[in-house]
Design a protein around this motif. Structure first.
Motif, PDB file in Angstrom:
ATOM      1  N   THR A   1       0.826  -1.201   0.000  1.00 58.98           N
ATOM      2  CA  THR A   1       0.000   0.000   0.000  1.00 58.98           C
ATOM      3  C   THR A   1       0.864   1.256   0.000  1.00 58.98           C
ATOM      4  O   THR A   1       0.539   2.251  -0.656  1.00 58.98           O
ATOM      5  N   ALA A   2       1.990   1.218   0.724  1.00 53.92           N
ATOM      6  CA  ALA A   2       2.904   2.356   0.739  1.00 53.92           C
ATOM      7  C   ALA A   2       3.475   2.618  -0.652  1.00 53.92           C
ATOM      8  O   ALA A   2       3.682   3.765  -1.058  1.00 53.92           O
ATOM      9  N   ILE A   3       3.734   1.573  -1.412  1.00 57.18           N
ATOM     10  CA  ILE A   3       4.249   1.731  -2.781  1.00 57.18           C
ATOM     11  C   ILE A   3       3.196   2.355  -3.687  1.00 57.18           C
ATOM     12  O   ILE A   3       3.473   3.269  -4.468  1.00 57.18           O
TER      13      ILE A   3
ATOM     14  N   ILE B   1       3.856  -1.599  10.948  1.00 55.60           N
ATOM     15  CA  ILE B   1       3.323  -2.070   9.669  1.00 55.60           C
ATOM     16  C   ILE B   1       1.803  -1.928   9.633  1.00 55.60           C
ATOM     17  O   ILE B   1       1.222  -1.560   8.604  1.00 55.60           O
ATOM     18  N   GLY B   2       1.136  -2.183  10.747  1.00 54.95           N
ATOM     19  CA  GLY B   2      -0.319  -2.068  10.786  1.00 54.95           C
ATOM     20  C   GLY B   2      -0.814  -0.643  10.892  1.00 54.95           C
ATOM     21  O   GLY B   2      -1.615  -0.179  10.072  1.00 54.95           O
ATOM     22  N   PHE B   3      -0.316   0.107  11.875  1.00 56.90           N
ATOM     23  CA  PHE B   3      -0.853   1.434  12.153  1.00 56.90           C
ATOM     24  C   PHE B   3      -0.462   2.457  11.086  1.00 56.90           C
ATOM     25  O   PHE B   3      -1.123   3.485  10.940  1.00 56.90           O
ATOM     26  N   ASN B   4       0.605   2.214  10.355  1.00 59.62           N
ATOM     27  CA  ASN B   4       1.000   3.111   9.274  1.00 59.62           C
ATOM     28  C   ASN B   4      -0.083   3.201   8.199  1.00 59.62           C
ATOM     29  O   ASN B   4      -0.137   4.177   7.446  1.00 59.62           O
ATOM     30  N   LEU B   5      -0.962   2.201   8.134  1.00 62.31           N
ATOM     31  CA  LEU B   5      -1.956   2.114   7.064  1.00 62.31           C
ATOM     32  C   LEU B   5      -3.300   2.730   7.418  1.00 62.31           C
ATOM     33  O   LEU B   5      -4.236   2.658   6.615  1.00 62.31           O
ATOM     34  N   ALA B   6      -3.420   3.339   8.585  1.00 61.34           N
ATOM     35  CA  ALA B   6      -4.721   3.847   9.020  1.00 61.34           C
ATOM     36  C   ALA B   6      -5.353   4.772   7.985  1.00 61.34           C
ATOM     37  O   ALA B   6      -6.551   4.683   7.688  1.00 61.34           O
ATOM     38  N   GLY B   7      -4.555   5.658   7.412  1.00 62.38           N
ATOM     39  CA  GLY B   7      -5.077   6.607   6.436  1.00 62.38           C
ATOM     40  C   GLY B   7      -5.583   5.944   5.172  1.00 62.38           C
ATOM     41  O   GLY B   7      -6.487   6.469   4.503  1.00 62.38           O
ATOM     42  N   VAL B   8      -5.005   4.798   4.800  1.00 58.79           N
ATOM     43  CA  VAL B   8      -5.451   4.096   3.594  1.00 58.79           C
ATOM     44  C   VAL B   8      -6.871   3.569   3.797  1.00 58.79           C
ATOM     45  O   VAL B   8      -7.731   3.700   2.924  1.00 58.79           O
ATOM     46  N   ALA B   9      -7.120   2.975   4.959  1.00 56.12           N
ATOM     47  CA  ALA B   9      -8.457   2.439   5.234  1.00 56.12           C
ATOM     48  C   ALA B   9      -9.509   3.541   5.219  1.00 56.12           C
ATOM     49  O   ALA B   9     -10.595   3.384   4.664  1.00 56.12           O
ATOM     50  N   THR B  10      -9.181   4.701   5.820  1.00 59.23           N
ATOM     51  CA  THR B  10     -10.180   5.755   5.983  1.00 59.23           C
ATOM     52  C   THR B  10     -10.260   6.720   4.804  1.00 59.23           C
ATOM     53  O   THR B  10     -11.309   7.315   4.555  1.00 59.23           O
ATOM     54  N   SER B  11      -9.167   6.880   4.059  1.00 59.86           N
ATOM     55  CA  SER B  11      -9.134   7.896   3.008  1.00 59.86           C
ATOM     56  C   SER B  11      -9.132   7.344   1.590  1.00 59.86           C
ATOM     57  O   SER B  11      -9.438   8.059   0.648  1.00 59.86           O
ATOM     58  N   VAL B  12      -8.753   6.074   1.415  1.00 58.30           N
ATOM     59  CA  VAL B  12      -8.689   5.494   0.075  1.00 58.30           C
ATOM     60  C   VAL B  12      -9.866   4.550  -0.172  1.00 58.30           C
ATOM     61  O   VAL B  12     -10.595   4.692  -1.154  1.00 58.30           O
ATOM     62  N   TYR B  13     -10.069   3.580   0.733  1.00 63.35           N
ATOM     63  CA  TYR B  13     -11.129   2.601   0.523  1.00 63.35           C
ATOM     64  C   TYR B  13     -12.510   3.103   0.973  1.00 63.35           C
ATOM     65  O   TYR B  13     -13.488   2.985   0.245  1.00 63.35           O
ATOM     66  N   MET B  14     -12.587   3.670   2.169  1.00 62.55           N
ATOM     67  CA  MET B  14     -13.895   4.036   2.736  1.00 62.55           C
ATOM     68  C   MET B  14     -14.692   5.026   1.891  1.00 62.55           C
ATOM     69  O   MET B  14     -15.918   4.898   1.785  1.00 62.55           O
TER      70      MET B  14
ATOM     71  N   PHE C   1      11.432   1.489  -3.402  1.00 63.75           N
ATOM     72  CA  PHE C   1      10.286   0.624  -3.145  1.00 63.75           C
ATOM     73  C   PHE C   1      10.690  -0.627  -2.371  1.00 63.75           C
ATOM     74  O   PHE C   1       9.924  -1.131  -1.548  1.00 63.75           O
ATOM     75  N   ALA C   2      11.892  -1.141  -2.634  1.00 65.04           N
ATOM     76  CA  ALA C   2      12.360  -2.321  -1.904  1.00 65.04           C
ATOM     77  C   ALA C   2      12.456  -2.028  -0.410  1.00 65.04           C
ATOM     78  O   ALA C   2      12.102  -2.860   0.432  1.00 65.04           O
ATOM     79  N   LEU C   3      12.906  -0.824  -0.061  1.00 63.57           N
ATOM     80  CA  LEU C   3      13.035  -0.451   1.345  1.00 63.57           C
ATOM     81  C   LEU C   3      11.674  -0.300   2.015  1.00 63.57           C
ATOM     82  O   LEU C   3      11.550  -0.452   3.233  1.00 63.57           O
ATOM     83  N   LEU C   4      10.640   0.020   1.243  1.00 59.51           N
ATOM     84  CA  LEU C   4       9.300   0.119   1.819  1.00 59.51           C
ATOM     85  C   LEU C   4       8.769  -1.244   2.253  1.00 59.51           C
ATOM     86  O   LEU C   4       7.986  -1.351   3.194  1.00 59.51           O
ATOM     87  N   ALA C   5       9.191  -2.296   1.548  1.00 63.71           N
ATOM     88  CA  ALA C   5       8.701  -3.638   1.854  1.00 63.71           C
ATOM     89  C   ALA C   5       9.619  -4.398   2.796  1.00 63.71           C
ATOM     90  O   ALA C   5       9.185  -5.346   3.464  1.00 63.71           O
TER      91      ALA C   5
ATOM     92  N   GLY D   1       2.898   8.083   7.598  1.00 62.09           N
ATOM     93  CA  GLY D   1       1.859   7.348   6.900  1.00 62.09           C
ATOM     94  C   GLY D   1       2.382   6.766   5.593  1.00 62.09           C
ATOM     95  O   GLY D   1       3.579   6.545   5.421  1.00 62.09           O
ATOM     96  N   THR D   2       1.470   6.545   4.656  1.00 62.90           N
ATOM     97  CA  THR D   2       1.881   5.985   3.367  1.00 62.90           C
ATOM     98  C   THR D   2       2.145   7.062   2.328  1.00 62.90           C
ATOM     99  O   THR D   2       2.656   6.766   1.248  1.00 62.90           O
TER     100      THR D   2
END
Length: 478
Positions: free
Chosen positions: A91-93, A150-163, A269-273, A420-421
């Motif tokens: 998701t960060a990529i 790894i989990g909490f970094n994605l909070a914005g994706v759930a609320t701002s991209v998918y929702m 991108f490799a460093l993000l994963a 964040g991402t």
């Protein structure tokens, strides 16, 4: 004795079946199918969240499992399903805003492949030199922090991209997952995320029938679009494709129809994963320890082989555009319930998964999952991944009363979660670290710098990441 030769047994009730034994072939096939059911939900949910092909993920999980069993010489019964640890990096990529970003599916699989190589090398090092060095570099305080990040970094994706695609459907799906995870027992409770996704999918289809499309005018669209499902073949290899969409556009539209493709490589991108490797090392070590306890066998000599095999499985899968692999806690649960540890059942499960992966219509059906439903699932999933880090701390009695634990870990977490991402830490104009990578660097280097300057009483005792309590179980696998 060959690893393909199992002694047939007919155990009394409650008697265990060893890895080198098997039940009658009819029962073994049934157990293999049960293992497929156990891994199935997470193995197709996570590729969907990473924008990858679910059919290809299922197919490559079977191939990776066979490779794993061969490398561990049939001594560690395990299934390699899709890893949740790379959802954050993927998701960060896709949402990266630095130089060269955002990335697409080929960038995701390229970054995953690099991580697989690193994981395989770590496994080789452990096999040759023992797990002591890894325990010193990655104590539970560090491992837990990285998993949490790894989990909490994605909070914005759930609320701002998918929702935003369908906020009410996201909330309803989230509540369904919560109710099923808490209210259901046994196997069904373990696949609550899968069941929640199915529930949201069906409800979205019904909402289209009852309430009509979302939006108005030129922006009107159905929640569920089965155009690609109707066009897909019933049998065949996943198609060769490379999506023309990248970044937020790719994730928001959830175009999981991307097929097999060659990976693309980028240091950024490799460093993000790469931080996911830390979680996978802990997860694999905990898995081997758990299996050893159940089978009452010393599997420590297989520790390095198991980690290297997981890394190789990830390399093989991502080399053709598939998703990363990891050992599955769900299948440990099946073994614990049945007391059947026969690797013959895992070979059967792998073959069934390969056959299932050759049904393109199934993959197209998964790819049509509404974005709002994914929003509800990720609200729970990303939080669960993050809290698994806290679980590692708790089970290993990490003492945050010591500054050596508290100060560097808190700094790394705030940096990684705050970025964040979409944020990044610029090293040079053409090279930046995303939130997960930057936070991991601060956590890892900050902790060991604190160790160097701390007094003996401040340093305390470090626990090994390979203890069963430190097993990173994935959400509800991972």
């Amino acid at each position: 004795m060959s690893m393909f030769t199992w002694r047939e047994v007919d155990p009394a009730p409650g008697q265990a079946v060893a890895p080198d034994e098997r039940l009658a072939w009819g029962k073994t096939v049934g157990l293999g199918a049960q293992h497929v059911m156990a891994m199935f939900g997470a193995t197709f949910v996570f590729p969907t969240l990473m924008g990858l092909n679910a059919n290809l993920a299922i197919l490559m999980s079977g191939i990776a499992t066979i490779c794993f069993l061969l490398i561990v010489q049939g001594k560690v019964p395990s299934y390699l399903g899709t890893s949740a640890s790379f959802v954050g990096g993927a998701t960060a990529i896709y949402t990266y805003t630095g130089s060269g970003g955002p990335g697409g599916p080929a960038d995701v699989t390229g970054a995953i492949l690099v991580s697989g190589v690193v994981l395989a090398l770590v496994g080789v090092a452990i096999h040759l030199g023992g797990a002591g060095l890894v325990n010193k570099i990655l104590p539970p305080v560090v491992t837990g922090a990285v998993v949490m990040l790894i989990g909490f970094n994605l909070a914005g994706v759930a609320t701002s991209v998918y929702m935003p695609a369908d906020r009410w459907m996201a909330i309803i799906t989230m509540l369904a997952v919560v109710v099923m995870a808490v209210g259901l027992r046994g196997f069904f409770g373990r696949i609550a995320i899968f069941l929640g996704l199915v529930f949201g999918y069906v409800l979205s289809w019904l909402a289209d029938l009852v309430f009509g499309t979302l939006g108005s005018g030129a922006t009107a669209h159905a929640r569920v679009d089965w155009t690609n499902v109707r066009a897909a073949d019933w049998f065949g290899f996943p198609k060769h494709t490379a999506s023309g969409l990248t970044g937020n556009q790719y994730v928001a539209k959830n175009l999981g129809a991307v097929g097999w493709h060659a990976p693309s490589f980028s240091i950024t991108f490799a460093l993000l994963a790469l931080p996911a490797v830390i979680a996978l090392v802990a997860e694999n070590m905990g898995h081997v320890k758990a299996v050893a306890q159940m089978t009452e066998r010393d599997l420590d000599p297989m520790m390095g082989r198991a980690i290297a095999a997981d890394g190789l499985g990830t390399v093989i899968a991502s080399a053709v555009g598939g998703s990363p692999t990891t050992t599955y806690a769900e299948n440990i649960g099946v073994m614990a319930a049945t007391r059947v540890y026969s690797t013959a059942a895992y070979f059967v499960a792998a073959i069934v998964a390969i056959l299932l992966g050759l049904v393109p219509k199934f993959g197209a059906l998964v790819a049509a999952t509404p974005a709002g439903v994914l929003g509800g699932v990720t609200l729970v999933l990303y939080g669960m991944i993050g809290l698994l880090g806290a679980k590692i701390w708790k089970e290993n009695d990490v003492d945050f009363g010591r500054p050596i634990n508290l100060v560097p870990i808190s700094a790394g977490l705030i940096l990684g979660i705050g970025l964040g991402t979409s944020g990044f830490f610029e090293i040079t104009k053409d090279f930046q670290l995303g939130g997960i990578a930057a936070g991991t660097v601060v956590i890892l280097l900050g902790y060991h710098l604190a160790r160097l300057i701390a007094s003996d009483e401040d340093e305390g005792t470090m626990l090994a990441v390979g203890t069963p309590g430190a097993h990173v179980e994935g959400p509800p696998h991972g």
